[in-house]
Structures are given as C-alpha cells and as structure tokens.
Scaffold this motif. Sequence first.
Motif, short mmCIF file in Angstrom:
data_model
loop_
_atom_site.label_atom_id
_atom_site.label_comp_id
_atom_site.label_asym_id
_atom_site.label_seq_id
_atom_site.Cartn_x
_atom_site.Cartn_y
_atom_site.Cartn_z
N ASP A 49 47.48 34.28 56.73
CA ASP A 49 47.51 35.66 57.24
C ASP A 49 46.34 36.42 56.63
OD1 ASP A 49 48.22 38.05 58.39
OD2 ASP A 49 49.78 38.51 56.90
N PRO A 50 45.13 36.18 57.14
CA PRO A 50 43.92 36.76 56.52
C PRO A 50 43.71 38.23 56.89
CG PRO A 50 43.31 35.45 58.43
CD PRO A 50 44.80 35.32 58.29
N SER A 51 44.56 39.09 56.35
CA SER A 51 44.39 40.52 56.62
C SER A 51 43.09 41.01 55.99
CB SER A 51 45.57 41.31 56.07
OG SER A 51 45.54 41.36 54.66
N VAL A 52 42.48 41.97 56.64
CA VAL A 52 41.18 42.46 56.19
C VAL A 52 41.27 43.02 54.77
CG1 VAL A 52 39.38 44.18 56.61
CG2 VAL A 52 40.40 42.94 58.54
N ASP A 53 42.31 43.78 54.49
CA ASP A 53 42.44 44.40 53.17
C ASP A 53 42.53 43.36 52.06
OD1 ASP A 53 42.32 46.89 54.29
OD2 ASP A 53 44.49 47.24 54.25
N VAL A 54 43.34 42.33 52.29
CA VAL A 54 43.52 41.30 51.26
C VAL A 54 42.22 40.53 51.04
CG1 VAL A 54 44.69 39.14 50.70
CG2 VAL A 54 45.99 41.06 51.63
N VAL A 55 41.57 40.13 52.13
CA VAL A 55 40.32 39.38 52.01
C VAL A 55 39.26 40.20 51.28
CG1 VAL A 55 38.40 38.37 53.30
CG2 VAL A 55 40.76 37.92 54.01
N GLU A 56 39.15 41.48 51.63
CA GLU A 56 38.14 42.32 50.98
C GLU A 56 38.45 42.52 49.50
OE1 GLU A 56 35.23 43.11 52.26
OE2 GLU A 56 35.96 41.90 53.93
N ARG A 57 39.73 42.58 49.15
CA ARG A 57 40.07 42.69 47.72
C ARG A 57 39.68 41.43 46.97
NH1 ARG A 57 44.90 45.33 49.41
NH2 ARG A 57 46.14 43.45 49.07
N LEU A 58 39.84 40.28 47.60
CA LEU A 58 39.45 39.03 46.96
C LEU A 58 37.94 38.92 46.82
CD1 LEU A 58 41.94 36.57 48.70
CD2 LEU A 58 41.94 37.24 46.29
N VAL A 59 37.22 39.37 47.84
CA VAL A 59 35.76 39.33 47.77
C VAL A 59 35.25 40.27 46.68
CG1 VAL A 59 33.64 39.90 49.04
CG2 VAL A 59 35.47 38.63 50.18
N ALA A 60 35.92 41.40 46.50
CA ALA A 60 35.49 42.39 45.52
C ALA A 60 36.15 42.20 44.15
CB ALA A 60 35.80 43.80 46.04
N PHE A 61 36.86 41.10 43.97
CA PHE A 61 37.68 40.95 42.75
C PHE A 61 36.85 41.05 41.48
CE2 PHE A 61 39.97 38.83 39.40
CZ PHE A 61 41.26 39.29 39.56
N THR A 62 35.74 40.32 41.40
CA THR A 62 34.97 40.32 40.16
C THR A 62 34.27 41.66 39.93
OG1 THR A 62 33.05 39.31 41.27
CG2 THR A 62 34.61 37.83 40.18
N ASP A 63 33.92 42.36 41.00
CA ASP A 63 33.35 43.70 40.83
C ASP A 63 34.37 44.65 40.22
OD1 ASP A 63 30.87 43.04 41.82
OD2 ASP A 63 31.30 43.71 43.86
N ASP A 64 35.62 44.49 40.63
CA ASP A 64 36.67 45.42 40.20
C ASP A 64 37.30 45.01 38.87
OD1 ASP A 64 36.24 46.84 42.52
OD2 ASP A 64 37.87 45.86 43.62
N HIS A 65 37.41 43.69 38.63
CA HIS A 65 38.19 43.22 37.48
C HIS A 65 37.41 42.32 36.53
CE1 HIS A 65 41.71 44.80 39.56
NE2 HIS A 65 41.35 44.13 40.63
N GLY A 66 36.18 41.97 36.85
CA GLY A 66 35.44 41.04 36.01
C GLY A 66 35.81 39.60 36.31
N ILE A 67 35.23 38.69 35.54
CA ILE A 67 35.39 37.26 35.80
C ILE A 67 36.41 36.60 34.88
CG2 ILE A 67 33.62 36.47 34.17
CD1 ILE A 67 33.98 35.18 37.78
N ASP A 68 36.89 37.31 33.85
CA ASP A 68 37.70 36.67 32.81
C ASP A 68 38.99 36.06 33.34
OD1 ASP A 68 35.76 37.37 31.06
OD2 ASP A 68 36.88 38.97 30.08
N ASP A 69 39.70 36.77 34.21
CA ASP A 69 40.97 36.25 34.72
C ASP A 69 40.75 34.97 35.53
OD1 ASP A 69 42.38 38.28 33.56
OD2 ASP A 69 42.44 39.53 35.36
N ILE A 70 39.72 34.97 36.35
CA ILE A 70 39.42 33.79 37.15
C ILE A 70 38.97 32.64 36.25
CG2 ILE A 70 37.86 32.85 38.91
CD1 ILE A 70 37.85 35.60 40.21
N ALA A 71 38.18 32.96 35.25
CA ALA A 71 37.71 31.93 34.31
C ALA A 71 38.89 31.27 33.61
CB ALA A 71 36.75 32.53 33.30
#
Length: 212
Positions: A49-71
């Motif tokens: 269910d690729p809603s625009v809002d969810v996809v855009e939040r994922l694309v902007a994740f590191t800008d908003d939250h940094g890379i540490d959680d993903i790392a």
Amino acid sequence: MSDSSREFHKPVRRPAELFDRLFSAEDPAEVSRVAHSTAQALLSRVRADPSVDVVERLVAFTDDHGIDDIAELWSRSPARSLPGALWRLYLLQLMIHDDAATAALLYERGRVEMATVDAVVAGAPAPAGPEELVQLIDTILRGLFEGDFAVALDRAAAFCRVQAAGSTHLADDYENTESERASALTTRALRLATYAEDLAASAALWRRDALT
C-alpha cells in the motif's frame, strides 16, 4: 534501618524477559534476525500500500532523523541481503545530501570519462548539478518502495559505477600534488565500486526471488 529506608534502598529488578532482550541485542543471530525481519516487514507493508505520505516519509527519513537508527538495524547485515541493500541505498542518499557539490563533481567527471551506458541507466540529466543528483538519489530510493525494486537497485549500482570512475580519475589528477586527497578519492572509488557490485548482485537476487 527503618522500614521506609529499607523500602527506599530496595534494588530495582527487571523482569527476566526484559533482561534477556536487552543483552541479546549484541548476539549475532539476534541482530541478523531483527535486521531481516524489519527490512522484510517494512518493504512488504509499504509496497502493498504505497501511499504517497508514507513513501515520502521514508525517503526523507535520514534528513529528519539521521542515519543512526537505520545503522543500528541494518549496517551489520550482509551486503547482498535485503537489509544490506536498503542500508547501502540510505547511505548513498546521505552521502549525496551531505555534500551534493562533491557528488556532482565526481558524477560529471565519471560521466565524461566512461564509455558505458551507466550514466543513462542511473538516469541523471547531462550535465547533472547538485540539485539534480539529490533528486536522482531520492527518486531511486523512492523506487524501492513504489516501483520495480530490482530496477532501483540497478540504477543505484550504475550511479555508483559513474561516481567510482569520477573518483578514480580525480584521484589521478591529484596524485602528484595532493597525495592525501588522492588517497581519499581512491578509497572512495573502491568503496563505490564494491557497492555497485553488491547492489547489482542484490538486483539479480531480487529477480530470482532470493533476496532475503
């Protein structure tokens, strides 16, 4: 000691389940399980269910939250695995967002020097400036969640090959005058070339339904 003092000094005990969970985080098997399960759950849910809002939040994740959680989740995963591929895409995005001017310089140098279709596959305009490269990597990352996953990985691999070529040629330019800078560029080229191989291999695995 009074009853109230004894109550105050009573040690705090964590439930055994929580204790086990806290200390199992460094267990390699647990780290691998969490990495693969979170990557698969995230991708399955978003692509279903690729809603625009969810996809855009994922694309902007590191800008908003940094890379540490993903790392913490994915950085120790094998390169040719689903979490490993996602980690490399986010790391590439961070590299470009953090210094788009250098990324554009390397990309343009690689595009001019290479006699391959990699620049076409990657999909950046020619010439590509910093803003175009930021848009490109965001588009590639977006494709993981709402497009053809293997194509997105192939585009990222092509992008890495162009950048690696640019880094190599620029390193040659600086070899006799700025050896440290030349060495750093050579290291970057090798890393990008390795990323390209791993991302291309991951794309092939995805097409065989074998990227886990």
